[in-house]
Design an enzyme around this catalytic site. Structure first.
Site, PDB file in Angstrom:
ATOM      1  N   ASP A 262     -12.327  12.883  12.483  1.00  0.00           N
ATOM      2  CA  ASP A 262     -12.331  12.962  13.936  1.00  0.00           C
ATOM      3  C   ASP A 262     -11.050  13.684  14.349  1.00  0.00           C
ATOM      4  O   ASP A 262     -10.092  13.799  13.582  1.00  0.00           O
ATOM      5  CB  ASP A 262     -12.428  11.573  14.587  1.00  0.00           C
ATOM      6  CG  ASP A 262     -12.929  11.691  16.027  1.00  0.00           C
ATOM      7  OD1 ASP A 262     -12.889  12.808  16.586  1.00  0.00           O
ATOM      8  OD2 ASP A 262     -13.361  10.669  16.607  1.00  0.00           O
TER       9      ASP A 262
HETATM   10  C1  BGC Z   1     -14.203  12.382  19.561  1.00  0.00           C
HETATM   11  C2  BGC Z   1     -15.308  12.971  18.714  1.00  0.00           C
HETATM   12  C3  BGC Z   1     -15.468  14.419  19.048  1.00  0.00           C
HETATM   13  C4  BGC Z   1     -14.141  15.134  18.829  1.00  0.00           C
HETATM   14  C5  BGC Z   1     -14.174  16.610  19.128  1.00  0.00           C
HETATM   15  C6  BGC Z   1     -12.932  13.190  19.494  1.00  0.00           C
HETATM   16  O1  BGC Z   1     -12.016  12.758  20.429  1.00  0.00           O
HETATM   17  O2  BGC Z   1     -13.967  11.058  19.161  1.00  0.00           O
HETATM   18  O3  BGC Z   1     -16.497  12.277  18.929  1.00  0.00           O
HETATM   19  O4  BGC Z   1     -16.502  14.991  18.292  1.00  0.00           O
HETATM   20  O5  BGC Z   1     -13.163  14.549  19.673  1.00  0.00           O
HETATM   21  O6  BGC Z   1     -14.273  16.852  20.468  1.00  0.00           O
END
Ligand code: BGC
Length: 746
Positions: A262
């Site tokens: 993530d």
């Molecule tokens: C989120 C993810 C997301 C990623 C990219 C993160 O803050 O938890 O679900 O895919 O950002 O935007």
């Protein structure tokens, strides 16, 4: 003659060209040979370079070898607008407006894997058209608490339902040559302190509740990537967690894809090098807002990792494994020359969004058949901010820039005017008038300066003059509502809405409440409101889809994918107010409730504790389940049995019902929940028609995970097969004897 020579020369040229085509570029060669060939040609620095981001959403390929990089996109409800190279702000492109599909809670509420396949196909086509290789979704974290701000991105409280629904989504996406990235692995069940909270959960609960949907996504859906989340499990961050990544994911489940961090979820080079994460994105950000500029070389899996390798302090076999996985992902996606081209904003995608929404909207209550809107209704009053507020902007990384979004009020007006019905509107309350996310603005001016009492008085006056009132409220995509990065602060609806609803109910008994939420909420006014609809966040086609159901153009068939308990304390995580269970103490959150999540807990409470049960959902027609029969009355522990039940549409219009089969272990040496969902099937029937529905239960339906042996275990003894149309509406109970034990490893 000349022609003949030309043809032969061309053939020779073609042959020699073919002979010179490196194996890694030759799509006729087996994938693993191509990966090995590419890896063999790469330097150590090139191998490290493909393991981390080069911009907010992309990673480099190997330019020297003509191997392209990877472009990721959120996910999971539509294709996020492009952002600047190193910023979160949208780039301001003119070709990145998309269709917003219904939130995954709504998809789960269809209880229809065909809708999931349609969803995956459609969103995969949009991703492909936008040249994205990895779609950051779907999300399958279990609904543990109704306060979790991200529940709208997930598929509810039940491991079996979410497992069945996630598989077709993944396949549909990947048929487009776009990888699905199932998230957030694992135990990311709250947003409070999400970057560090350490989840403590027993093994049995981990395996029975929190892992099954991820397992199904990998072993049955064949997902090409997975996203370890922000939180810790048993002391280690998910991205650095050898148990989650090496033992379970890559060991037991034999995952051959890429574990993509993530955004900003990696913390330590040694750990991440050794413990199974393959790609790093978003470091030095909190996931969404700030970031050190162009820090990509400093990523944990960038120069620091290269240094470790060069100093002989990190395992090169592990580096080769990570790089091979990334190469495999590139070959499965960008380097697949045969993948389709995709499409964006097509009529088919809008139709899919509307159809999925129509099947996912849940009719919770309909006393006196107030719905669908009857002939004779001449004037409808619509009240509530969510009738006029765009919901596709905001909520965190799932925020979108849509080509169009039909607002509930507009959908209702269009449908009503075709039927000669007048529609008036009153605001009722002012919630959150903002509408901006990373530079995408709704352009709506929702300000209203009337004081709260005046707003209510105006709505009440109009309600008295209307034939019926439709209140459209709920939550929204702002902080502390249904939004990433923070949880809700209360179970009740915000912004004075309970008071508005009470006042409307007193003014006009013909009141419908439509909740636009991704979460359950308290309904202190429930006895005074005859009709309640769960409308979810349903994206581009919201208004039309809601109107379809309210006016009866679509007969509702959605079923709740999570329990709507009466009070917050009716959820096990909140039952005692123990802060160690939520939101955690000193960095640890302990899942003391174990298996008792959702209906597994409320089954042990009285009916007063549940407003609407898991699996509940009404229709404008009626269904009756006949006598269910089992194919066998006794089976061995590794055997299977089928349940057949006749379903009759006893009403006067076509509709669909979901047959739900729960298994109850009458006596077990370990504690078991009262009952657990193990099969379901949705069937559509014309009025007066009867059809048999047959469902299969195999050994998985009877097993528990024995933490003492780390084996799935079926104990011989008495079981009951419960057949119904909701977790609180069981029409038949059938005894089944399991005669021999069975045990197996995951
Ligand atoms: C989120 C993810 C997301 C990623 C990219 C993160 O803050 O938890 O679900 O895919 O950002 O935007």
């Amino acid at each position: 003659m000349n022609i003949k020579i030309t043809v032969i020369a061309a053939a020779i040229l073609a042959l020699s060209a073919a002979a010179q085509t490196p194996v890694y570029l030759d799509e006729t060669c087996p994938l693993d040979e191509r990966v090995a060939d590419a890896l063999y040609r790469m330097t150590t620095a090139e191998k490290v370079a493909i393991l981390h981001a080069q911009s907010k959403f992309s990673s480099p390929g190997v330019q020297r070898l003509g191997i392209p990089g990877i472009w990721c996109t959120d996910g999971p409800h539509g294709i996020r607008p492009d952002v600047l190279w190193d910023e979160w702000d949208q780039a301001g492109a003119t070709n990145d407006s998309c269709v917003a599909f219904p939130a995954l809670t709504c998809l789960a509420a269809t209880w229809n894997p065909e809708m999931s396949a349609l969803y995956g196909k459609s969103i995969g086509e949009e991703a492909r058209y936008r040249n994205k290789n990895v779609l950051l979704g779907p999300g399958v974290n279990i609904y543990r608490t109704p306060l979790n701000g991200r529940n709208f991105e997930y598929m509810g409280e039940d491991p079996y339902l979410s497992s069945r629904m996630v598989i077709p989504y993944i396949k549909g996406v990947q048929d487009n040559g776009v990888a699905a990235c199932v998230k957030h692995y694992a135990l990311n069940n709250q947003e409070v302190d999400r970057a560090h909270v350490n989840v403590l959960v027993d093994d049995r609960t981990l395996y029975e509740i929190y892992l099954p949907a991820f397992k199904a996504a990998i072993t049955e859906g064949g997902a090409w990537s997975i996203m370890p989340g922000y939180n810790k499990y048993a002391g280690d961050h998910a991205c650095e967690n050898s148990r989650l990544l090496l033992d379970i994911l890559k060991g037991d489940w034999e995952f051959d894809g890429v574990a993509i961090s993530d955004w900003g979820a990696v913390h330590n080079t040694e750990k991440v090098a050794a413990n199974g994460l393959d790609m790093e994105f978003g470091s030095w950000t909190n996931g969404l807002n700030f970031g050190a500029s162009n820090a990509y070389d400093r990523y944990f899996l960038a120069l620091p990792y290269l240094k470790l390798i060069e100093e002989g302090k990190a395992d090169t076999a592990m580096l080769n494994d990570k790089a091979s996985r990334v190469l495999r992902l590139i070959m499965r996606t960008e380097m697949n020359r045969n993948r389709p081209y995709g499409s964006l904003n097509s009529p088919e995608h809008y139709a899919a969004a509307r159809r999925i929404a129509g099947e996912g909207i849940v009719l919770l209550k309909n006393d006196g058949n107030l719905l669908p809107v009857r002939a004779g209704v001449k004037k409808i009053l619509v009240v509530g901010e969510n009738a006029i507020k765009m919901m596709t902007v905001g909520g965190g990384s799932s925020s979108l820039k849509v080509q169009r979004e039909i607002l509930p009020l507009d959908g209702i007006r269009a449908n009503a005017s075709a039927k000669g019905i007048e529609v008036a509107y009153e605001r009722g309350y002012v919630g959150d008038v903002t509408g901006e996310y990373n530079g995408v603005t709704t352009g709506q001016d929702l300000r209203d300066s009337r004081p709260a009492d005046q707003l209510i008085a105006d709505a009440v006056k109009a309600a008295r003059e209307a034939d019926m009132v439709i209140f459209i409220g709920g939550l929204n995509k702002s902080d502390n509502q249904d939004s990433e990065g923070c949880d809700r602060l209360e179970y009740n609806l915000p912004y004075n809405q309970d008071k508005v609803i009470e006042a409307l109910a007193a003014a006009n008994p013909r009141l419908v409440v439509v909740g636009i939420t991704g979460n359950a909420y308290a309904m202190p006014w429930l006895d005074k409101v005859p009709a309640v609809v769960q409308g979810w966040f349903i994206g581009s086609e919201a208004g039309d889809a809601i109107a379809d159901v309210l006016f009866g153009d679509v007969n509702p068939s959605g079923k709740l994918p999570f329990t709507f308990a009466a009070a917050l304390t009716d959820y096990a995580a909140h039952a005692t107010g123990d802060k160690e269970m939520y939101p955690g103490v000193a960095g640890d959150v302990t899942y003391k409730e174990g298996l008792d999540v959702g209906y597994r807990h409320t089954d042990r409470l009285g009916k007063d504790h549940v407003n609407f049960a898991f699996g509940h959902g009404l229709s404008y027609t009626d269904f009756k389940l006949g006598k269910a029969v089992l194919s066998e009355s006794k089976i061995p522990g590794d055997g299977s049995v089928t349940v057949t039940v006749p379903v009759t549409n006893t009403g006067d219009r076509k509709g669909a019902e979901v047959v739900q089969v729960y298994v109850r272990d009458v006596k077990s040496s370990l504690y078991r929940p009262y009952k657990e969902l193990k099969a379901f099937n949705k069937i559509e029937l014309d009025p007066g028609k009867t059809a048999d529905v047959t469902l299969t239960l195999d050994k998985n339906a009877f097993a528990y995970y024995d933490p003492a042996t780390a084996m799935w275990t079926v104990e011989p003894g008495k079981f009951e097969i419960l057949v119904g149309t909701a977790s609180d509406d069981i029409a038949g109970r059938l005894p089944l004897a399991v005669t021999t034990p069975a045990i197996w490893h995951d």
